[in-house]
Design a protein around this motif. Structure first.
Motif: not given
Length: 118
Positions: A1-12, A51-64
């Motif tokens: 499973m992914s260990t990607f840290d989104h909270a840390g990414l947001i902070h960074n 939800l729309i914004a997240l869908a666009i983020g997913v489709s645009q491959h944007c982890s942030g």
């Protein structure tokens, strides 16, 4: 499973953009105003806009984008079922690459929801 840290990414991201915000205050203020106006309640609810914004983020491959919009959705009381239905549409529209980022969004949700506990 992914260990990607989104909270840390947001902070960074926020930390790394701080000098840019100071160097370009008018541009960043304009971006913030655009975001606030676009995401405000209206004919479409703020939750549905996220939800729309997240869908666009997913489709645009944007982890942030995934991190910021999952965090917002949790604050707005979105459910995992709503997230999963939106991700199904994202995968339908974006194919395999969107499926990879859908997995990332699900992991971000699970990890960030633990700390959110309503």
């Amino acid at each position: 499973m992914s260990t990607f840290d989104h909270a840390g990414l947001i902070h960074n991201i926020n930390e790394n953009l701080a000098p840019f915000r100071k160097a370009q205050p008018d541009a960043m203020r304009g971006f913030a105003q655009l975001a606030q106006a676009s995401m405000a309640e209206g004919a479409i609810s703020a939750k549905h806009k996220e939800l729309i914004a997240l869908a666009i983020g997913v489709s645009q491959h944007c982890s942030g984008c995934i991190g910021f919009h999952v965090k917002a959705l949790l604050k707005l009381g979105a459910t995992r079922a709503e997230l999963e239905e939106m991700l199904a549409v994202s995968v339908y529209m974006g194919g395999g690459p969107s499926l990879m980022y859908a997995a990332e969004a699900l992991k971000a949700w699970d990890t960030m929801a633990e700390g959110h506990a309503a």
